[in-house]
Every structure is written in C-alpha cells, then in structure tokens.
Design a protein around this motif. Structure first.
Motif, PDB file in Angstrom:
ATOM      1  N   ASN A 115       0.925  -1.259   0.144  1.00 20.55           N
ATOM      2  CA  ASN A 115       0.003   0.106   0.068  1.00 20.55           C
ATOM      3  C   ASN A 115       1.006   1.138  -0.063  1.00 20.55           C
ATOM      4  N   TYR A 116       0.520   2.199  -0.838  1.00 18.56           N
ATOM      5  CA  TYR A 116       1.555   3.472  -0.972  1.00 18.56           C
ATOM      6  C   TYR A 116       0.730   4.633  -0.368  1.00 18.56           C
ATOM      7  N   PHE A 117      -0.620   4.747  -0.179  1.00 13.64           N
ATOM      8  CA  PHE A 117      -1.396   5.792   0.152  1.00 13.64           C
ATOM      9  C   PHE A 117      -1.215   5.821   1.907  1.00 13.64           C
ATOM     10  N   LEU A 118      -1.352   4.911   2.548  1.00  9.32           N
ATOM     11  CA  LEU A 118      -1.372   4.701   3.937  1.00  9.32           C
ATOM     12  C   LEU A 118       0.025   4.992   4.418  1.00  9.32           C
ATOM     13  N   LEU A 123       1.979   7.318   3.274  1.00  9.53           N
ATOM     14  CA  LEU A 123       2.025   8.802   3.057  1.00  9.53           C
ATOM     15  C   LEU A 123       1.024   9.408   4.387  1.00  9.53           C
ATOM     16  N   LEU A 124       0.139   8.895   4.774  1.00 13.64           N
ATOM     17  CA  LEU A 124      -0.525   9.519   5.698  1.00 13.64           C
ATOM     18  C   LEU A 124       0.034   9.110   7.220  1.00 13.64           C
ATOM     19  N   LEU A 125       0.674   7.963   7.401  1.00 14.10           N
ATOM     20  CA  LEU A 125       1.293   7.872   8.353  1.00 14.10           C
ATOM     21  C   LEU A 125       2.521   8.678   8.647  1.00 14.10           C
ATOM     22  N   ILE A 126       3.549   8.777   7.532  1.00 12.44           N
ATOM     23  CA  ILE A 126       4.533   9.803   7.523  1.00 12.44           C
ATOM     24  C   ILE A 126       4.092  11.099   7.869  1.00 12.44           C
ATOM     25  N   ALA A 127       3.015  11.608   7.508  1.00 13.38           N
ATOM     26  CA  ALA A 127       2.677  12.892   7.839  1.00 13.38           C
ATOM     27  C   ALA A 127       2.197  12.940   9.275  1.00 13.38           C
ATOM     28  N   ALA A 128       1.520  12.234   9.767  1.00 12.56           N
ATOM     29  CA  ALA A 128       1.307  11.958  11.549  1.00 12.56           C
ATOM     30  C   ALA A 128       2.568  11.959  12.126  1.00 12.56           C
ATOM     31  N   PHE A 129       3.648  11.326  11.550  1.00 12.00           N
ATOM     32  CA  PHE A 129       4.629  11.230  12.319  1.00 12.00           C
ATOM     33  C   PHE A 129       5.504  12.581  12.168  1.00 12.00           C
ATOM     34  N   GLY A 130       5.390  13.305  11.209  1.00 13.41           N
ATOM     35  CA  GLY A 130       6.078  14.581  11.165  1.00 13.41           C
ATOM     36  C   GLY A 130       5.479  15.708  11.889  1.00 13.41           C
ATOM     37  N   LEU A 131       4.128  15.672  11.809  1.00 12.35           N
ATOM     38  CA  LEU A 131       3.099  16.450  12.720  1.00 12.35           C
ATOM     39  C   LEU A 131       3.728  16.303  14.176  1.00 12.35           C
TER      40      LEU A 131
END
Length: 76
Positions: free
Chosen positions: A30-33, A35-43
């Motif tokens: 999966n490539y979309f999930l 990206l979302l989790l990396i955004a949550a990690f960064g935030l």
C-alpha cells in the motif's frame, strides 16, 4: 505539568505507531497509507519539539525565580 507529561506520552505513542504502521503498510504494497502515517509522524514530531521547548522555558523561569528567592539582595 501533568497535562504536558500526558501530552508527551500520547505524542510518543503516535510517533511509534505511525512509524511501525508506515513500514508495515509499505511492505504490504500500500502506498497511500504510509504517506498518511508519515505525515502524522512529522506533525507529531513537530509538536513534540514545540512542547520540549515550552517545558525547557518554564523550567528555566522556575529556576531563575528560585535563585532570586534564595539569594535576596543585600542592603548596603
């Protein structure tokens, strides 16, 4: 102070879960999930650093107040 400790624990959990979840989702193809989790990690990392700066400032102010109270000015 308790609120900040609790917020720090929650941020740590979000950081760990998002990193592990992103790796597992990427391995699953999966490539979309990820990206979302990396955004949550960064935030989460941003807010953790911001919280650490606030706590450091509060501790510095408390230490300065203690120092002022401990060493009152002498009258000449």
């Amino acid at each position: 102070m308790f609120k900040k400790v609790l917020f720090n624990v929650i941020l740590n959990l979000i950081i760990i879960c998002s990193a592990i979840g992103a790796v597992m989702a990427f391995k699953a193809g999966n490539y979309f999930l990820p990206l979302l989790l990396i955004a949550a990690f960064g935030l989460s990392l941003y807010y953790k650093i911001k919280l650490m700066k606030q706590v450091r400032e509060e501790m510095k102010l408390k230490a300065e107040e203690k120092l002022k109270n401990k060493n009152p000015k002498k009258r000449s």
